[in-house]
Design an enzyme around this catalytic site. Structure first.
Site, PDB file in Angstrom:
ATOM      1  N   ARG A  15       0.844  -1.199   0.000  1.00 22.23           N
ATOM      2  CA  ARG A  15       0.000   0.000   0.000  1.00 22.23           C
ATOM      3  C   ARG A  15       0.884   1.256   0.000  1.00 22.23           C
ATOM      4  NH1 ARG A  15      -3.759  -1.337   5.065  1.00 22.23           N
ATOM      5  NH2 ARG A  15      -1.810  -2.320   5.700  1.00 22.23           N
ATOM      6  N   LYS A  75       1.864   1.999   7.163  1.00 25.13           N
ATOM      7  CA  LYS A  75       2.209   1.194   8.340  1.00 25.13           C
ATOM      8  C   LYS A  75       3.036   1.986   9.332  1.00 25.13           C
ATOM      9  CE  LYS A  75       1.231  -2.478   8.905  1.00 25.13           C
ATOM     10  NZ  LYS A  75      -0.060  -2.984   9.465  1.00 25.13           N
ATOM     11  N   TYR A  94      -0.828   4.727  10.356  1.00 23.06           N
ATOM     12  CA  TYR A  94      -1.227   3.791  11.415  1.00 23.06           C
ATOM     13  C   TYR A  94      -0.033   3.616  12.348  1.00 23.06           C
ATOM     14  CZ  TYR A  94      -5.415   2.058   8.957  1.00 23.06           C
ATOM     15  OH  TYR A  94      -6.642   1.942   8.363  1.00 23.06           O
ATOM     16  N   HIS A  96      -0.485   2.024  16.088  1.00 24.77           N
ATOM     17  CA  HIS A  96      -0.718   0.913  17.041  1.00 24.77           C
ATOM     18  C   HIS A  96       0.367   0.891  18.121  1.00 24.77           C
ATOM     19  CE1 HIS A  96      -3.998  -0.654  14.648  1.00 24.77           C
ATOM     20  NE2 HIS A  96      -3.245  -0.544  13.579  1.00 24.77           N
ATOM     21  N   GLU A 118      -5.563   5.201  13.611  1.00 29.09           N
ATOM     22  CA  GLU A 118      -6.518   4.345  14.317  1.00 29.09           C
ATOM     23  C   GLU A 118      -7.112   4.975  15.567  1.00 29.09           C
ATOM     24  OE1 GLU A 118      -3.281   3.759  14.141  1.00 29.09           O
ATOM     25  OE2 GLU A 118      -2.515   3.277  16.136  1.00 29.09           O
ATOM     26  N   SER A 134     -11.650  -2.829   7.898  1.00 32.08           N
ATOM     27  CA  SER A 134     -12.589  -3.864   8.362  1.00 32.08           C
ATOM     28  C   SER A 134     -13.544  -4.251   7.238  1.00 32.08           C
ATOM     29  CB  SER A 134     -13.397  -3.354   9.566  1.00 32.08           C
ATOM     30  OG  SER A 134     -12.573  -3.247  10.688  1.00 32.08           O
ATOM     31  N   SER A 220     -25.710 -13.821  20.956  1.00 35.75           N
ATOM     32  CA  SER A 220     -24.451 -14.516  21.228  1.00 35.75           C
ATOM     33  C   SER A 220     -24.452 -15.122  22.627  1.00 35.75           C
ATOM     34  CB  SER A 220     -23.286 -13.522  21.082  1.00 35.75           C
ATOM     35  OG  SER A 220     -22.077 -14.160  21.395  1.00 35.75           O
ATOM     36  N   VAL A 239     -15.532 -10.529  16.038  1.00 36.84           N
ATOM     37  CA  VAL A 239     -15.965  -9.765  17.219  1.00 36.84           C
ATOM     38  C   VAL A 239     -14.899  -8.723  17.563  1.00 36.84           C
ATOM     39  CG1 VAL A 239     -17.188 -11.759  18.186  1.00 36.84           C
ATOM     40  CG2 VAL A 239     -14.912 -11.200  19.012  1.00 36.84           C
ATOM     41  N   ASP A 270      -6.142 -10.319  14.960  1.00 34.71           N
ATOM     42  CA  ASP A 270      -5.246  -9.223  15.361  1.00 34.71           C
ATOM     43  C   ASP A 270      -5.521  -8.752  16.791  1.00 34.71           C
ATOM     44  OD1 ASP A 270      -7.707  -8.107  14.676  1.00 34.71           O
ATOM     45  OD2 ASP A 270      -6.832  -6.288  13.840  1.00 34.71           O
ATOM     46  N   VAL A 298      -5.031 -14.838   8.987  1.00 36.36           N
ATOM     47  CA  VAL A 298      -4.035 -13.836   8.579  1.00 36.36           C
ATOM     48  C   VAL A 298      -4.364 -12.499   9.254  1.00 36.36           C
ATOM     49  CG1 VAL A 298      -3.100 -12.551   6.615  1.00 36.36           C
ATOM     50  CG2 VAL A 298      -3.542 -15.006   6.407  1.00 36.36           C
ATOM     51  N   ASN A 300      -3.120  -9.461   8.667  1.00 39.96           N
ATOM     52  CA  ASN A 300      -3.211  -8.257   7.819  1.00 39.96           C
ATOM     53  C   ASN A 300      -3.847  -8.615   6.479  1.00 39.96           C
ATOM     54  OD1 ASN A 300      -0.980  -9.728   6.967  1.00 39.96           O
ATOM     55  ND2 ASN A 300       0.062  -7.924   6.162  1.00 39.96           N
TER      56      ASN A 300
HETATM   57  P1  NAD Z   1     -16.872  -3.583  15.147  1.00 42.36           P
HETATM   58  O1  NAD Z   1     -16.720  -2.912  16.458  1.00 42.36           O
HETATM   59  O2  NAD Z   1     -17.490  -2.840  14.014  1.00 42.36           O
HETATM   60  O3  NAD Z   1     -17.741  -4.922  15.346  1.00 42.36           O
HETATM   61  C1  NAD Z   1     -17.519  -5.812  16.388  1.00 42.36           C
HETATM   62  C2  NAD Z   1     -18.820  -6.523  16.682  1.00 42.36           C
HETATM   63  O4  NAD Z   1     -18.528  -7.558  17.642  1.00 42.36           O
HETATM   64  C3  NAD Z   1     -19.895  -5.631  17.294  1.00 42.36           C
HETATM   65  O5  NAD Z   1     -21.103  -5.728  16.545  1.00 42.36           O
HETATM   66  C4  NAD Z   1     -20.077  -6.207  18.703  1.00 42.36           C
HETATM   67  O6  NAD Z   1     -21.409  -6.100  19.179  1.00 42.36           O
HETATM   68  C5  NAD Z   1     -19.671  -7.654  18.463  1.00 42.36           C
HETATM   69  N1  NAD Z   1     -19.340  -8.393  19.687  1.00 42.36           N
HETATM   70  C6  NAD Z   1     -18.630  -7.997  20.765  1.00 42.36           C
HETATM   71  N2  NAD Z   1     -18.583  -8.981  21.674  1.00 42.36           N
HETATM   72  C7  NAD Z   1     -19.281 -10.028  21.164  1.00 42.36           C
HETATM   73  C8  NAD Z   1     -19.598 -11.320  21.615  1.00 42.36           C
HETATM   74  N3  NAD Z   1     -19.201 -11.763  22.824  1.00 42.36           N
HETATM   75  N4  NAD Z   1     -20.336 -12.113  20.816  1.00 42.36           N
HETATM   76  C9  NAD Z   1     -20.737 -11.703  19.596  1.00 42.36           C
HETATM   77  N5  NAD Z   1     -20.481 -10.477  19.114  1.00 42.36           N
HETATM   78  C10 NAD Z   1     -19.757  -9.650  19.886  1.00 42.36           C
HETATM   79  O7  NAD Z   1     -15.419  -4.138  14.759  1.00 42.36           O
HETATM   80  P2  NAD Z   1     -14.858  -4.377  13.281  1.00 42.36           P
HETATM   81  O8  NAD Z   1     -14.342  -3.093  12.743  1.00 42.36           O
HETATM   82  O9  NAD Z   1     -15.853  -5.141  12.503  1.00 42.36           O
HETATM   83  O10 NAD Z   1     -13.578  -5.292  13.589  1.00 42.36           O
HETATM   84  C11 NAD Z   1     -13.715  -6.652  13.956  1.00 42.36           C
HETATM   85  C12 NAD Z   1     -12.333  -7.256  14.154  1.00 42.36           C
HETATM   86  O11 NAD Z   1     -11.682  -7.359  12.888  1.00 42.36           O
HETATM   87  C13 NAD Z   1     -11.380  -6.412  15.020  1.00 42.36           C
HETATM   88  O12 NAD Z   1     -10.649  -7.259  15.883  1.00 42.36           O
HETATM   89  C14 NAD Z   1     -10.470  -5.770  14.020  1.00 42.36           C
HETATM   90  O13 NAD Z   1      -9.215  -5.418  14.593  1.00 42.36           O
HETATM   91  C15 NAD Z   1     -10.329  -6.922  13.060  1.00 42.36           C
HETATM   92  N6  NAD Z   1      -9.752  -6.635  11.753  1.00 42.36           N
HETATM   93  C16 NAD Z   1      -8.870  -7.559  11.295  1.00 42.36           C
HETATM   94  C17 NAD Z   1      -8.305  -7.422  10.051  1.00 42.36           C
HETATM   95  C18 NAD Z   1      -7.389  -8.504   9.565  1.00 42.36           C
HETATM   96  O14 NAD Z   1      -6.681  -8.287   8.576  1.00 42.36           O
HETATM   97  N7  NAD Z   1      -7.372  -9.676  10.166  1.00 42.36           N
HETATM   98  C19 NAD Z   1      -8.572  -6.294   9.270  1.00 42.36           C
HETATM   99  C20 NAD Z   1      -9.486  -5.346   9.746  1.00 42.36           C
HETATM  100  C21 NAD Z   1     -10.070  -5.531  11.005  1.00 42.36           C
END
Ligand code: NAD
Length: 360
Positions: A15, A75, A94, A96, A118, A134, A220, A239, A270, A298, A300
């Protein structure tokens, strides 16, 4: 202001902090933009494209830092970049920092000012500069899950939408915020039988409306998760409990009860992951098996679609880049409370409370 865009040097990061459209806007606003040669190479943006937009190309990272006041990146800065930061620099990227003490100390010692994408946060609590990533990860999760359900990728050989006369694949999404909702959209588009699980009943009601009652929504709890996961072909974990590690909602026992060749994608990896058997993987080696279930974790994900991710990210970062360039950090912070929350380090002083607390 003089703005610099270096080529990202973190491993496998394609990026770039500004696209030609952003350069054009900033030049139009009256600023000078320097871009390191080949900064957009990985996503098909040439030096010529940047020049056409009004940028000047520089040959090295060192030149970009030496010429510029504001550095726009993607990054967190690597050691080589931190060493180039001087007290007059404004770093916009970003960061972190909470999980990275050496970076935090390095940025403080440089005496520069660092704005973290962030932590820019409006009063409604949203994180607009995180949202696009996300969205990308959520949409990718379904597409990746669908591919790994194929036998040639180690899956059980099920097509997400089935075909007439066969059953659809069952997709369960746990955590239905930004990423989860985007995963659901893709799964619905591909014709899957979708169950959405969230802790927020308000969110479940919104999803029921959004998808016109065509998905199953479940509250949930352990009972609902256990029953649904074992019947699912694809489970997507998304979540987020802000500021905390993700709760382990899908246990090892639940994974053991899934059919062999099923797939789990833990987007929340993450934040430690919401599936007990998940551990972070890389794009080079993205999956592993536990009890015959394919795990994709993964950390990222957006990096694999760097072109889409760059445009999605720069769409939301440009607004504040323009503010900083026009007004400077202090005036921009006075004008915009959301931006103020993005200031993590001001002239070498750690001013973001959560990071300071984590470092103590
Ligand atoms: P968000 O806050 O928009 O959504 C999170 C959801 O989880 C909310 O609707 C919340 O109510 C729900 N939640 C919380 N506790 C819960 C439980 N016990 N049971 C069920 N649902 C529950 O967050 P987001 O922006 O969608 O991000 C989600 C995750 O994805 C984060 O950890 C973020 O860091 C990660 N992410 C990872 C990558 C990657 O490359 N792996 C990329 C972007 C984001």
């Amino acid at each position: 202001m003089i703005i610099g865009v270096p080529k990202e040097i973190k491993n496998n990061e394609n990026r770039v902090g500004l696209v030609p459209g952003g350069v054009r806007q900033l030049v139009h606003d009256g600023h000078e933009v320097y871009v390191e040669t080949n900064a957009g190479y990985g996503i098909g943006i040439s030096d010529e494209d940047f020049i056409q937009a009004g940028a000047k190309i520089l040959g090295s990272l060192e030149d970009v830092f030496a010429k510029s006041t504001m550095i726009i990146k993607v990054k967190e800065p690597q050691a080589r970049e931190i060493a180039l930061l001087k007290p007059h620099h404004i770093l916009y990227t970003y960061l972190h920092l909470a999980a990275d003490e050496p970076q935090t100390r390095g940025l403080m010692e440089s005496g520069s000012t660092s704005i973290a994408y962030e932590t820019i946060q409006p009063a409604d609590g949203s994180l607009p500069l995180l949202t696009p990533m996300s969205e990308v990860a959520g949409r990718m999760a379904t597409q990746i899950g669908a591919a790994y359900l194929q036998i040639d990728h180690g899956g059980k050989g099920v097509l997400l939408g089935g075909v007439p006369g066969t059953r659809r694949a069952k997709v369960t999404v746990i955590g239905c915020g930004v990423a989860g909702t985007n995963a659901i959209k893709m799964a619905m588009g591909m014709g899957a039988d979708v169950t959405a699980i969230d802790l927020s009943t308000k969110r479940l009601a919104e999803l029921d409306d959004l998808f016109d009652n065509r998905i199953t929504t479940l509250f949930s709890n352990i009972e609902n998760i256990e029953t649904t996961v074992q019947e699912s072909d694809l489970v997507i974990g998304a979540v987020l409990v802000p500021g905390a590690k993700a709760p382990k909602l899908v246990t090892r026992d639940m994974i053991a009860k899934m059919e062999k060749g099923s797939v789990v994608v833990d987007i929340a990896v993450d934040q430690g992951g919401c599936i007990e058997t998940c551990k972070p993987t890389t794009h080079q080696d993205p999956t592993f098996l536990v009890d015959g279930v394919v795990h994709y974790c993964v950390a990222n994900m957006p990096g694999a679609v760097a072109k889409t991710s760059t445009f999605a990210l720069t769409n939301v970062t440009l607004k504040y880049a323009r503010m900083i360039a026009k007004y400077g950090v202090e005036e921009a912070a006075r004008m915009d409370a959301a931006f103020k929350k993005g200031i993590n380090i001001y002239k070498g002083k750690l001013v973001y409370k959560q990071v300071a607390d984590d470092l103590n």
